[in-house]
Every structure is written in C-alpha cells, then in structure tokens.
Design a protein around this motif. Sequence first.
Motif, PDB file in Angstrom:
ATOM      1  N   LEU A   5       0.863  -1.178   0.000  1.00 42.25           N
ATOM      2  CA  LEU A   5       0.000   0.000   0.000  1.00 42.25           C
ATOM      3  C   LEU A   5       0.899   1.227   0.000  1.00 42.25           C
ATOM      4  CD1 LEU A   5      -2.579  -1.203   2.632  1.00 42.25           C
ATOM      5  CD2 LEU A   5      -3.033  -0.814   0.210  1.00 42.25           C
ATOM      6  N   ILE A   6       0.673   2.088  -0.962  1.00 46.62           N
ATOM      7  CA  ILE A   6       1.497   3.281  -1.141  1.00 46.62           C
ATOM      8  C   ILE A   6       0.552   4.482  -1.186  1.00 46.62           C
ATOM      9  CG2 ILE A   6       3.069   4.468  -2.745  1.00 46.62           C
ATOM     10  CD1 ILE A   6       4.323   2.017  -1.426  1.00 46.62           C
ATOM     11  N   GLN A   7       0.968   5.564  -0.553  1.00 46.33           N
ATOM     12  CA  GLN A   7       0.153   6.768  -0.629  1.00 46.33           C
ATOM     13  C   GLN A   7       0.706   7.715  -1.679  1.00 46.33           C
ATOM     14  OE1 GLN A   7       0.214   9.870   2.321  1.00 46.33           O
ATOM     15  NE2 GLN A   7       2.101   9.076   3.215  1.00 46.33           N
ATOM     16  N   ARG A   8      -0.182   8.529  -2.180  1.00 47.45           N
ATOM     17  CA  ARG A   8       0.234   9.661  -3.008  1.00 47.45           C
ATOM     18  C   ARG A   8       0.096  10.871  -2.116  1.00 47.45           C
ATOM     19  NH1 ARG A   8      -2.617  11.204  -8.522  1.00 47.45           N
ATOM     20  NH2 ARG A   8      -1.230  12.859  -9.210  1.00 47.45           N
ATOM     21  N   ARG A   9       1.192  11.546  -1.872  1.00 46.81           N
ATOM     22  CA  ARG A   9       1.194  12.687  -0.950  1.00 46.81           C
ATOM     23  C   ARG A   9       0.244  13.777  -1.426  1.00 46.81           C
ATOM     24  NH1 ARG A   9       7.446  13.828   0.798  1.00 46.81           N
ATOM     25  NH2 ARG A   9       7.630  12.074   2.229  1.00 46.81           N
ATOM     26  N   VAL A  10      -0.266  14.510  -0.462  1.00 43.39           N
ATOM     27  CA  VAL A  10      -1.183  15.604  -0.792  1.00 43.39           C
ATOM     28  C   VAL A  10      -0.439  16.753  -1.456  1.00 43.39           C
ATOM     29  CG1 VAL A  10      -2.937  15.066   0.939  1.00 43.39           C
ATOM     30  CG2 VAL A  10      -0.994  16.493   1.564  1.00 43.39           C
ATOM     31  N   HIS A  11      -1.198  17.642  -2.015  1.00 41.60           N
ATOM     32  CA  HIS A  11      -0.679  18.754  -2.810  1.00 41.60           C
ATOM     33  C   HIS A  11       0.060  19.814  -1.995  1.00 41.60           C
ATOM     34  CE1 HIS A  11      -4.416  20.050  -1.066  1.00 41.60           C
ATOM     35  NE2 HIS A  11      -4.043  21.310  -1.282  1.00 41.60           N
ATOM     36  N   ASN A  12      -0.180  19.882  -0.680  1.00 45.84           N
ATOM     37  CA  ASN A  12       0.383  20.971   0.124  1.00 45.84           C
ATOM     38  C   ASN A  12       1.424  20.498   1.133  1.00 45.84           C
ATOM     39  OD1 ASN A  12      -1.469  19.656   1.749  1.00 45.84           O
ATOM     40  ND2 ASN A  12      -2.321  21.521   2.631  1.00 45.84           N
ATOM     41  N   LYS A  13       2.048  19.367   0.881  1.00 45.58           N
ATOM     42  CA  LYS A  13       3.119  18.852   1.733  1.00 45.58           C
ATOM     43  C   LYS A  13       4.391  18.710   0.894  1.00 45.58           C
ATOM     44  CE  LYS A  13       0.440  18.133   5.328  1.00 45.58           C
ATOM     45  NZ  LYS A  13       0.588  18.693   6.639  1.00 45.58           N
ATOM     46  N   ARG A 115      -9.177  21.891  -1.302  1.00 49.19           N
ATOM     47  CA  ARG A 115      -9.713  22.589  -0.125  1.00 49.19           C
ATOM     48  C   ARG A 115     -10.269  21.587   0.890  1.00 49.19           C
ATOM     49  NH1 ARG A 115     -11.357  26.304  -4.013  1.00 49.19           N
ATOM     50  NH2 ARG A 115     -13.502  25.545  -4.034  1.00 49.19           N
ATOM     51  N   TRP A 116     -10.929  20.527   0.405  1.00 50.39           N
ATOM     52  CA  TRP A 116     -11.458  19.506   1.305  1.00 50.39           C
ATOM     53  C   TRP A 116     -10.323  18.839   2.093  1.00 50.39           C
ATOM     54  CZ3 TRP A 116     -10.620  14.294   1.843  1.00 50.39           C
ATOM     55  CH2 TRP A 116     -11.467  13.641   2.734  1.00 50.39           C
ATOM     56  N   LEU A 117      -9.217  18.511   1.410  1.00 52.08           N
ATOM     57  CA  LEU A 117      -8.063  17.909   2.088  1.00 52.08           C
ATOM     58  C   LEU A 117      -7.492  18.865   3.134  1.00 52.08           C
ATOM     59  CD1 LEU A 117      -6.233  16.245  -0.934  1.00 52.08           C
ATOM     60  CD2 LEU A 117      -7.255  15.039   1.000  1.00 52.08           C
ATOM     61  N   GLU A 118      -7.377  20.129   2.792  1.00 50.84           N
ATOM     62  CA  GLU A 118      -6.832  21.123   3.725  1.00 50.84           C
ATOM     63  C   GLU A 118      -7.717  21.249   4.963  1.00 50.84           C
ATOM     64  OE1 GLU A 118      -6.427  24.544   1.177  1.00 50.84           O
ATOM     65  OE2 GLU A 118      -4.867  23.537  -0.002  1.00 50.84           O
ATOM     66  N   GLU A 119      -9.021  21.215   4.785  1.00 53.06           N
ATOM     67  CA  GLU A 119      -9.947  21.263   5.924  1.00 53.06           C
ATOM     68  C   GLU A 119      -9.815  20.001   6.774  1.00 53.06           C
ATOM     69  OE1 GLU A 119     -11.830  23.762   7.165  1.00 53.06           O
ATOM     70  OE2 GLU A 119     -10.776  24.937   5.643  1.00 53.06           O
ATOM     71  N   ALA A 120      -9.668  18.854   6.138  1.00 55.59           N
ATOM     72  CA  ALA A 120      -9.496  17.594   6.871  1.00 55.59           C
ATOM     73  C   ALA A 120      -8.205  17.617   7.695  1.00 55.59           C
ATOM     74  CB  ALA A 120      -9.497  16.407   5.911  1.00 55.59           C
ATOM     75  N   GLN A 121      -7.158  18.265   7.169  1.00 56.63           N
ATOM     76  CA  GLN A 121      -5.893  18.372   7.893  1.00 56.63           C
ATOM     77  C   GLN A 121      -6.057  19.210   9.160  1.00 56.63           C
ATOM     78  OE1 GLN A 121      -3.258  19.994   4.931  1.00 56.63           O
ATOM     79  NE2 GLN A 121      -3.323  18.125   3.702  1.00 56.63           N
ATOM     80  N   LYS A 122      -6.908  20.222   9.100  1.00 57.94           N
ATOM     81  CA  LYS A 122      -7.139  21.097  10.261  1.00 57.94           C
ATOM     82  C   LYS A 122      -7.991  20.412  11.330  1.00 57.94           C
ATOM     83  CE  LYS A 122      -7.047  25.274   7.449  1.00 57.94           C
ATOM     84  NZ  LYS A 122      -7.888  26.317   6.845  1.00 57.94           N
ATOM     85  N   LYS A 123      -8.889  19.527  10.898  1.00 57.70           N
ATOM     86  CA  LYS A 123      -9.846  18.912  11.817  1.00 57.70           C
ATOM     87  C   LYS A 123      -9.235  17.870  12.732  1.00 57.70           C
ATOM     88  CE  LYS A 123     -13.982  19.547   9.045  1.00 57.70           C
ATOM     89  NZ  LYS A 123     -14.950  18.887   8.179  1.00 57.70           N
ATOM     90  N   GLU A 124      -8.331  17.040  12.194  1.00 57.18           N
ATOM     91  CA  GLU A 124      -7.775  15.967  13.020  1.00 57.18           C
ATOM     92  C   GLU A 124      -6.362  15.619  12.588  1.00 57.18           C
ATOM     93  OE1 GLU A 124      -9.443  11.964  12.496  1.00 57.18           O
ATOM     94  OE2 GLU A 124     -10.577  12.777  10.816  1.00 57.18           O
ATOM     95  N   THR A 125      -5.563  15.194  13.555  1.00 56.52           N
ATOM     96  CA  THR A 125      -4.200  14.759  13.268  1.00 56.52           C
ATOM     97  C   THR A 125      -4.250  13.596  12.291  1.00 56.52           C
ATOM     98  OG1 THR A 125      -3.556  15.377  15.495  1.00 56.52           O
ATOM     99  CG2 THR A 125      -2.067  13.909  14.303  1.00 56.52           C
TER     100      THR A 125
END
Length: 195
Positions: A5-13, A115-125
């Motif tokens: 299992l491999i992740q694709r990093r988010v756009h803002n990291k 924007r949804w990913l950025e909001e999810a990052q703010k909501k929880e570790t």
Amino acid sequence: KGNLLIQRRVHNKAQPLRLSIFGGHLPAGSTYKETAEREVIEELGLPSDHKLRGKLRLVGKEGEFLSPKDIDPLNRERRSLYVYIATEEELAEIRQHSKELEELKHGKTEEEFKRWLEEAQKKETGGGEAWAVYEFSLEALLKVAGGKTRFLFDTFKNNERRRTKARLTDDLLKPLLQDDRIVASLKEAVSKAAT
C-alpha cells in the motif's frame, strides 16, 4: 495479497503528489513502533480508535537509516522502517477509504478537492494526509524507481481528468527501493504476506 500500500502525498506537503510510504515524526516520549502504529492508522484512513490486528515488522534496526544528505543536509533524521501486514478485514477498510477518496474527487473540482483535504488536515491529526492510496506490486514499484514511466489518473467533477507521471519521493521511497538490503527485506515480507 502480496501488494504494497502506497500513498500519493497531498498537494500541500513536501514533494507533493509523489508516491511515498506512510510515516511521520517521532514525538517526544514515543517509541518508533508506537509512532509507526499511529501513522498506519492515521494515514490509511482507519478509525482513530482502531487497534491494529496485523503484523508490524521492523526492517533492520531502530533508527538505522539516515535521511539522504543531498535532500536536506542540515536536517538529517534517523529513521526506522517497518512493514505492516494488514489483516483481510483491515485491507477491506483501507480499500473502502481509498474508494471514498476517489468518489470524493468525482464529485469535486480539483480545487474543491484540495480545499477539502486542507480542511481535513485542520480537523484531526493525520486527516487529509493522502491524495490517494494505491496497491502496487513490489516489482511495479521497482520499475518506477528504475525509471520506467507509469501514469496515475485522477477524475474530478464533470469528468475532468488529470494524467500525472508517477514519481517517487526522493527522500523516502526512492532511496529505499534503491537499497538492495531493504528490497530483499520487502521481498521476504511480501512473500510471507502472500501465503
């Protein structure tokens, strides 16, 4: 069975939209193993109260690996590498999370998804940490590490499609796949998981 299992990093990291392993930083007072377990749960989209039921295997020794000095010579980190062999039930949950991420993309424009990913990052570790989660065979990843071109596709709202050349993170996945000892350990872990 037998895939990684491999992740694709988010756009803002760091190194955005590249393929990478799951991981994080070791908080004060935590062990490498505790951190690895927490990161697996967070970044694979498992519920925060999830108790891992699979097997976590250390590759090499704790803190054995150093981050590449050509990437960030002033901030070299000691790293531990673990392979987590998920249970079938966990794989089903992870695949469901992956499917949900893809379905979210289908209902949003690319900018809305960001924007949804950025909001999810703010909501929880650990929230919003993966753009996508893929299953790859070790052989396919080794080919990408060796320079073979492979494309990843994203489909957003109104069938807007993006094709991106698969690239590995220079600080994590690529150097690991260029280390013969690590590749041998991964082959052994994949082989055991497939049986």
